[in-house]
Design a protein around this motif. Structure first.
Motif, PDB file in Angstrom:
ATOM      1  N   TYR A 267       0.832  -1.204   0.000  1.00 53.06           N
ATOM      2  CA  TYR A 267       0.000   0.000   0.000  1.00 53.06           C
ATOM      3  C   TYR A 267       0.863   1.250   0.000  1.00 53.06           C
ATOM      4  CZ  TYR A 267      -4.061  -2.874   0.352  1.00 53.06           C
ATOM      5  OH  TYR A 267      -5.040  -3.789   0.046  1.00 53.06           O
ATOM      6  N   THR A 268       0.515   2.182  -0.874  1.00 54.06           N
ATOM      7  CA  THR A 268       1.267   3.425  -0.947  1.00 54.06           C
ATOM      8  C   THR A 268       0.303   4.588  -1.099  1.00 54.06           C
ATOM      9  OG1 THR A 268       3.138   4.541  -1.987  1.00 54.06           O
ATOM     10  CG2 THR A 268       1.669   3.379  -3.462  1.00 54.06           C
ATOM     11  N   SER A 269       0.794   5.773  -0.729  1.00 53.38           N
ATOM     12  CA  SER A 269      -0.084   6.942  -0.727  1.00 53.38           C
ATOM     13  C   SER A 269      -0.293   7.513  -2.119  1.00 53.38           C
ATOM     14  CB  SER A 269       0.531   8.031   0.135  1.00 53.38           C
ATOM     15  OG  SER A 269       0.699   7.557   1.425  1.00 53.38           O
ATOM     16  N   THR A 389      21.997   5.186  -3.023  1.00 50.70           N
ATOM     17  CA  THR A 389      20.961   6.020  -2.398  1.00 50.70           C
ATOM     18  C   THR A 389      19.632   5.793  -3.108  1.00 50.70           C
ATOM     19  OG1 THR A 389      21.154   7.976  -3.819  1.00 50.70           O
ATOM     20  CG2 THR A 389      22.628   7.869  -1.936  1.00 50.70           C
ATOM     21  N   VAL A 390      18.569   6.060  -2.380  1.00 51.38           N
ATOM     22  CA  VAL A 390      17.220   5.875  -2.917  1.00 51.38           C
ATOM     23  C   VAL A 390      16.211   6.668  -2.101  1.00 51.38           C
ATOM     24  CG1 VAL A 390      16.851   3.807  -1.483  1.00 51.38           C
ATOM     25  CG2 VAL A 390      15.405   4.176  -3.471  1.00 51.38           C
ATOM     26  N   GLY A 391      15.120   7.043  -2.748  1.00 53.61           N
ATOM     27  CA  GLY A 391      13.971   7.587  -2.027  1.00 53.61           C
ATOM     28  C   GLY A 391      13.656   9.028  -2.328  1.00 53.61           C
ATOM     29  N   GLU A 392      14.663   9.813  -2.671  1.00 51.64           N
ATOM     30  CA  GLU A 392      14.449  11.235  -2.946  1.00 51.64           C
ATOM     31  C   GLU A 392      15.689  11.761  -3.653  1.00 51.64           C
ATOM     32  OE1 GLU A 392      14.936  13.700   0.592  1.00 51.64           O
ATOM     33  OE2 GLU A 392      15.470  11.898   1.688  1.00 51.64           O
ATOM     34  N   PRO A 393      15.569  12.948  -4.222  1.00 52.67           N
ATOM     35  CA  PRO A 393      16.768  13.502  -4.865  1.00 52.67           C
ATOM     36  C   PRO A 393      17.850  13.714  -3.797  1.00 52.67           C
ATOM     37  CG  PRO A 393      14.800  14.780  -5.433  1.00 52.67           C
ATOM     38  CD  PRO A 393      14.408  13.835  -4.341  1.00 52.67           C
ATOM     39  N   ASP A 415      22.925   6.363  -7.463  1.00 48.13           N
ATOM     40  CA  ASP A 415      21.721   7.118  -7.072  1.00 48.13           C
ATOM     41  C   ASP A 415      20.591   6.501  -7.877  1.00 48.13           C
ATOM     42  OD1 ASP A 415      19.599   8.905  -6.947  1.00 48.13           O
ATOM     43  OD2 ASP A 415      20.803  10.684  -7.393  1.00 48.13           O
ATOM     44  N   THR A 416      19.741   5.726  -7.206  1.00 50.18           N
ATOM     45  CA  THR A 416      18.763   4.901  -7.917  1.00 50.18           C
ATOM     46  C   THR A 416      17.370   5.511  -7.847  1.00 50.18           C
ATOM     47  OG1 THR A 416      18.262   3.597  -5.942  1.00 50.18           O
ATOM     48  CG2 THR A 416      20.095   2.842  -7.297  1.00 50.18           C
ATOM     49  N   TRP A 417      16.787   5.769  -8.993  1.00 49.48           N
ATOM     50  CA  TRP A 417      15.417   6.298  -9.023  1.00 49.48           C
ATOM     51  C   TRP A 417      14.437   5.178  -9.328  1.00 49.48           C
ATOM     52  CZ3 TRP A 417      11.407   5.964 -12.376  1.00 49.48           C
ATOM     53  CH2 TRP A 417      10.263   6.695 -12.003  1.00 49.48           C
ATOM     54  N   TRP A 418      13.418   5.084  -8.524  1.00 51.41           N
ATOM     55  CA  TRP A 418      12.308   4.155  -8.780  1.00 51.41           C
ATOM     56  C   TRP A 418      11.181   4.430  -7.821  1.00 51.41           C
ATOM     57  CZ3 TRP A 418      11.769  -0.695  -5.669  1.00 51.41           C
ATOM     58  CH2 TRP A 418      12.697  -0.762  -4.620  1.00 51.41           C
ATOM     59  N   GLN A 419      10.146   3.607  -7.857  1.00 53.56           N
ATOM     60  CA  GLN A 419       8.933   3.839  -7.064  1.00 53.56           C
ATOM     61  C   GLN A 419       8.343   2.508  -6.601  1.00 53.56           C
ATOM     62  OE1 GLN A 419       6.753   5.608 -10.464  1.00 53.56           O
ATOM     63  NE2 GLN A 419       6.770   7.512  -9.289  1.00 53.56           N
ATOM     64  N   THR A 420       7.443   2.588  -5.626  1.00 51.87           N
ATOM     65  CA  THR A 420       6.708   1.395  -5.204  1.00 51.87           C
ATOM     66  C   THR A 420       6.099   0.719  -6.444  1.00 51.87           C
ATOM     67  OG1 THR A 420       6.155   2.523  -3.152  1.00 51.87           O
ATOM     68  CG2 THR A 420       4.849   0.568  -3.693  1.00 51.87           C
ATOM     69  N   GLU A 421       5.566   1.541  -7.326  1.00 53.64           N
ATOM     70  CA  GLU A 421       4.880   1.024  -8.507  1.00 53.64           C
ATOM     71  C   GLU A 421       5.829   0.357  -9.505  1.00 53.64           C
ATOM     72  OE1 GLU A 421       4.577   3.977  -7.181  1.00 53.64           O
ATOM     73  OE2 GLU A 421       2.518   4.718  -7.234  1.00 53.64           O
ATOM     74  N   GLY A 503       4.471  10.810 -12.182  1.00 49.78           N
ATOM     75  CA  GLY A 503       4.125  11.820 -11.186  1.00 49.78           C
ATOM     76  C   GLY A 503       5.331  12.632 -10.732  1.00 49.78           C
ATOM     77  N   ASP A 504       6.499  12.391 -11.321  1.00 45.35           N
ATOM     78  CA  ASP A 504       7.709  13.138 -10.946  1.00 45.35           C
ATOM     79  C   ASP A 504       8.053  14.167 -12.028  1.00 45.35           C
ATOM     80  OD1 ASP A 504       8.054  11.768  -8.618  1.00 45.35           O
ATOM     81  OD2 ASP A 504       9.931  10.797  -9.184  1.00 45.35           O
ATOM     82  N   GLY A 505       8.585  15.296 -11.578  1.00 48.05           N
ATOM     83  CA  GLY A 505       9.131  16.282 -12.499  1.00 48.05           C
ATOM     84  C   GLY A 505      10.610  15.996 -12.706  1.00 48.05           C
ATOM     85  N   HIS A 529       9.797   8.744   2.250  1.00 49.93           N
ATOM     86  CA  HIS A 529       8.536   7.988   2.214  1.00 49.93           C
ATOM     87  C   HIS A 529       7.409   8.875   1.744  1.00 49.93           C
ATOM     88  CE1 HIS A 529      10.664   4.838   4.045  1.00 49.93           C
ATOM     89  NE2 HIS A 529      10.892   5.509   5.150  1.00 49.93           N
ATOM     90  N   ARG A 530       6.610   8.320   0.874  1.00 47.53           N
ATOM     91  CA  ARG A 530       5.515   9.094   0.316  1.00 47.53           C
ATOM     92  C   ARG A 530       4.323   9.140   1.248  1.00 47.53           C
ATOM     93  NH1 ARG A 530       3.652   7.410  -5.410  1.00 47.53           N
ATOM     94  NH2 ARG A 530       4.706   5.447  -5.059  1.00 47.53           N
ATOM     95  N   LEU A 531       3.810  10.325   1.457  1.00 47.11           N
ATOM     96  CA  LEU A 531       2.595  10.478   2.260  1.00 47.11           C
ATOM     97  C   LEU A 531       1.615  11.319   1.462  1.00 47.11           C
ATOM     98  CD1 LEU A 531       4.194  11.364   5.700  1.00 47.11           C
ATOM     99  CD2 LEU A 531       2.971   9.275   5.150  1.00 47.11           C
TER     100      LEU A 531
HETATM  101  O1  PRX Z   1       9.599  11.230  -6.224  1.00 40.82           O
HETATM  102  C1  PRX Z   1      10.366  10.069  -6.440  1.00 40.82           C
HETATM  103  C2  PRX Z   1      11.144   9.736  -5.181  1.00 40.82           C
HETATM  104  O2  PRX Z   1      10.345   8.822  -4.463  1.00 40.82           O
HETATM  105  C3  PRX Z   1       9.140   8.531  -5.191  1.00 40.82           C
HETATM  106  C4  PRX Z   1       8.766   7.097  -4.986  1.00 40.82           C
HETATM  107  O3  PRX Z   1       8.439   6.889  -3.659  1.00 40.82           O
HETATM  108  P1  PRX Z   1       8.120   5.430  -3.125  1.00 40.82           P
HETATM  109  O4  PRX Z   1       7.101   4.796  -3.979  1.00 40.82           O
HETATM  110  O5  PRX Z   1       7.816   5.581  -1.675  1.00 40.82           O
HETATM  111  O6  PRX Z   1       9.440   4.618  -3.319  1.00 40.82           O
HETATM  112  C5  PRX Z   1      10.620   5.024  -2.716  1.00 40.82           C
HETATM  113  C6  PRX Z   1      11.693   3.989  -2.919  1.00 40.82           C
HETATM  114  C7  PRX Z   1      11.825   3.440  -4.281  1.00 40.82           C
HETATM  115  C8  PRX Z   1       9.483   8.856  -6.615  1.00 40.82           C
HETATM  116  O7  PRX Z   1       8.329   9.102  -7.373  1.00 40.82           O
HETATM  117  N1  PRX Z   1      12.450   9.105  -5.488  1.00 40.82           N
HETATM  118  C9  PRX Z   1      12.791   7.819  -5.287  1.00 40.82           C
HETATM  119  N2  PRX Z   1      14.090   7.626  -5.606  1.00 40.82           N
HETATM  120  C10 PRX Z   1      14.584   8.811  -6.036  1.00 40.82           C
HETATM  121  C11 PRX Z   1      13.526   9.747  -5.970  1.00 40.82           C
HETATM  122  N3  PRX Z   1      13.692  11.017  -6.365  1.00 40.82           N
HETATM  123  C12 PRX Z   1      14.900  11.374  -6.825  1.00 40.82           C
HETATM  124  N4  PRX Z   1      15.953  10.540  -6.910  1.00 40.82           N
HETATM  125  C13 PRX Z   1      15.851   9.252  -6.517  1.00 40.82           C
HETATM  126  N5  PRX Z   1      16.914   8.453  -6.582  1.00 40.82           N
END
Ligand code: PRX
Length: 649
Positions: A267-269, A389-393, A415-421, A503-505, A529-531
């Motif tokens: 579950y995610t917000s 790193t993960v989770g935010e910029p 620096d890894t970008w990804w999402q719950t989805e 949903g990201d810029g 963490h997304r809220l």
């Molecule tokens: O906005 C991006 C940011 O975290 C969001 C995803 O959040 P969540 O589903 O909780 O998963 C977090 C762990 C994978 C993204 O839409 N985000 C995640 N990683 C990065 C990031 N923003 C910038 N750089 C990253 N490496």
């Protein structure tokens, strides 16, 4: 430093860091030319790339078709049979890794547990047998896992996966109303919990929370309790974890499941409504996490991998459990705060267990920076060879600190970008070949077709900001939102035809590097963490003293974003004791959602700025929350004078 500053710094960032030679030499991928060729091919033909990657895991039956796309519904490895637990365990026993450590667990009090692949396998088999024979759980049933970060939590996940029970891990920091919503939405037949958890020296009464959460829920037939403190007699639907495993055979035939069989819900917000139950499947997910983990973390047999995330988040699912164990690695887990009981705890753990790869969040790195250079300097940290790193910029300052003080200039940072989805990492450096730029997640992984587009869905020019989209499905992607396929379509596949909307810029620079700026919707990213603002607003208005509430994020040097709530109190609340009401409301949010959603500040107001159509103008609230002059167009405001009324109490 405010976040807006950090975004500007990122924009100006020009430094590049080539992979250190010693690292490159030994890396899985170290030839730039070969990488470019493979990358180009994978962009043109992602399916072939993933089909080849799929050969690296075990299938009981091979697929008839690698990929079927019926927008927005993707299927991967159609007709194939596999099992996630088999791939994470049995495969390694057959390959001679039985005596290798699978898990190293450390408790906050310093207790250590180490299990080999053989031991983990036996424990998973015993529990799987117990679940089938004593609780009659079967493939397709759902179970919630509300447990602290203990090795048994991993056993539970893998035992569910082994028999095809769809697990829904709920972060143990959520409070009972949030847990209840999730258990109910997934119609969980069983709930796994523990009597207690530990955090910062405090005892968390998890079983009590679960009892409140599932009271009166008829779907829940069993509550399985890991009793850590002392054994008490189990009553009603409670079952003791050890009793369930006792005398069960230590072998079990893993169920041969369809590749598209759901492995878990998480579950995610979202912006509106209740949290979304993201559905991940077995085969495609496993291929995605196995391949990305191997190449992005350059996994080698001797590595000791530590991802500091909790299993309650997707990072814990993909890179504490599934992607790491499927590669036969040693995964470190730690129940507790990274800076408790002293600010160097994280570095101490790295030295103690000879961690070679550490994967953590920028928010944690910023808090280590703040506590002082002397803490990492007290430790050797010479076992480390790669940082993630993960989770935010990540702001370049934190990046440089991590690179120099932790990696001592010899460890690349992914620096890894990804999402719950997305299930698996989509944008990241490959540490043996990618030249790094602090603050950029660099380039899409093989087989990931990413782009930055404008409002019309057209590709943006280099350095022009826009929306981050993915233009071709990938195996680990979510398949739907549980019980809400319309929302799935609407949220991810409606904004731009044929593209997954993140949903990201973001913007892409002249070298094809992606710079992610964060969410463009009303989702706040607190400590990675997304809220959903909506969830916090609902919690606030559920209090009898609140008439209306609007929640926004504001830049926070430590957490990335902090939570600010604008609240219109009910007439009956009066103005006396308004400060106290602020504290009451903060506690109320903690009670309703959990401490991660506690507002940093509550501002009382008599009105909220709204457009003529009644929409709250969050843009204005964000400026006010950040202490900035209200800027931009206010002509659509119903009553421009309203802004004057919004004042801190
Ligand atoms: O906005 C991006 C940011 O975290 C969001 C995803 O959040 P969540 O589903 O909780 O998963 C977090 C762990 C994978 C993204 O839409 N985000 C995640 N990683 C990065 C990031 N923003 C910038 N750089 C990253 N490496």
């Amino acid at each position: 430093m405010a976040q807006t500053d950090s975004i500007e710094t990122i924009l100006k960032e020009k430094r590049t860091f080539a992979p250190p030679e010693t690292f490159s030499k030994q890396a899985h991928l170290n030839n730039l030319e070969e990488y470019e060729i493979l990358w180009e091919q994978s962009q043109k033909d992602p399916v072939s790339f993933w089909e080849k990657a799929a050969d690296e895991i075990h299938w009981f039956k091979r697929w008839d078709k690698p990929f079927v796309w019926n927008e927005p519904h993707a299927q991967w490895f159609v007709g194939a049979k596999t099992n996630a637990a088999y791939n994470c365990l049995d495969r390694h026993l057959k390959n001679g890794r039985g005596n290798k450590l699978a898990l190293i667990w450390e408790g906050e009090d310093g207790q250590i547990v180490q299990w080999t692949y053989q031991e983990l396998h036996q424990r998973v088999c015993r529990l799987a047998n117990g679940l089938e024979s004593k609780l009659q759980l079967k493939a397709g049933d759902t179970a919630a896992i509300y447990m602290p970060l203990v090795p048994e939590a991993v056993v539970v996940m893998l035992a569910c996966a082994r028999i095809g029970v769809v697990h829904s891990v709920i972060f143990a920091g959520f409070s009972s109303p949030s847990v209840r919503d999730r258990v109910l939405d997934a119609e969980c037949k069983a709930v796994f919990t523990s009597d207690i958890g530990y955090r910062r020296g405090q005892v968390l009464e998890l079983k009590k929370t679960i009892d409140e959460a599932v009271a009166g829920l008829s779907c829940v037939k069993h509550t399985v309790v890991l009793q850590r403190r002392s054994k008490t007699k189990m009553v009603g639907r409670d079952v003791d974890y050890d009793d369930l495993c006792e005398n069960q055979p230590s072998s079990h035939a893993a169920k041969e499941l369809d590749a598209e069989h759901p492995l878990y819900f998480l579950y995610t917000s979202g912006t509106t409504g209740k949290p979304k139950g993201i559905v991940h499947t077995t085969g495609g997910y496993l291929v995605g996490v196995t391949k990305t983990a191997k190449l992005i973390f350059d996994l080698k047999d001797k590595d000791v991998f530590w991802c500091t995330a909790d299993i309650g988040w997707v990072t814990g699912h993909s890179y504490v459990v599934y992607g790491i164990l499927s590669n036969g690695m040693t995964s470190v887990i730690y129940e507790g705060a990274l800076n408790y009981p002293h600010p160097g705890r994280i570095w101490e753990i790295i030295d103690r267990h000879q961690v070679s790869i550490i994967y953590t969040a920028p928010t944690a790195i910023r808090s280590f920076m703040r506590s002082g250079d002397e803490h990492p300097q007290k430790y050797k940290l010479d076992s480390l060879r790669l940082l993630g790193t993960v989770g935010e910029p990540i702001n370049p300052e934190a990046w440089m600190w991590y690179y120099n003080l932790v990696g001592k200039g010899r460890c690349p940072i992914v620096d890894t970008w990804w999402q719950t989805e997305t299930g698996s990492i989509l944008i990241s450096p490959l540490p043996g070949v990618t030249a790094l730029k602090p603050g950029s997640a660099t380039r899409p992984f093989f087989g990931i077709v990413a782009e930055v587009v404008n409002e019309k869905g057209q590709a943006c020019a280099p350095n022009e900001g826009g929306y981050l989209v993915i233009k071709h499905p990938w195996p680990a992607m979510l398949r739907t939102i549980h019980r809400d396929p319309d929302r799935f379509k609407q949220q991810y596949w409606s904004r731009f035809k044929g593209m997954y909307f993140t949903g990201d810029g973001a913007h892409m620079d002249e070298n094809g590097y992606f710079w992610i700026k964060g969410r463009i919707d009303d989702v706040i990213n607190v400590s990675g963490h997304r809220l959903g603002t909506m969830e916090i607003e609902s919690a606030l208005v559920s209090h009898p003293s609140v008439a209306e509430a609007a929640v926004v994020g504001r830049p926070d040097t430590l957490k990335g974003q902090g939570i600010v709530a604008f609240v219109i109190p009910r007439e009956t609340a009066g103005t006396d004791g308004i400060e106290e009401l602020g504290n009451v409301l903060k506690s109320h949010v903690v009670k309703e959602i959990g401490s991660l959603a506690r507002p940093d500040e509550i501002l009382f107001t008599k009105a909220l700025p709204k457009t003529r159509s009644g929409k709250i103008m969050r843009r204005l609230l964000k400026d006010i929350a950040a202490g900035k002059e209200v800027s931009g167009d206010t002509t659509t405001l119903e009553n421009p004078g309203l802004l004057d009324i919004i004042k801190p109490n």
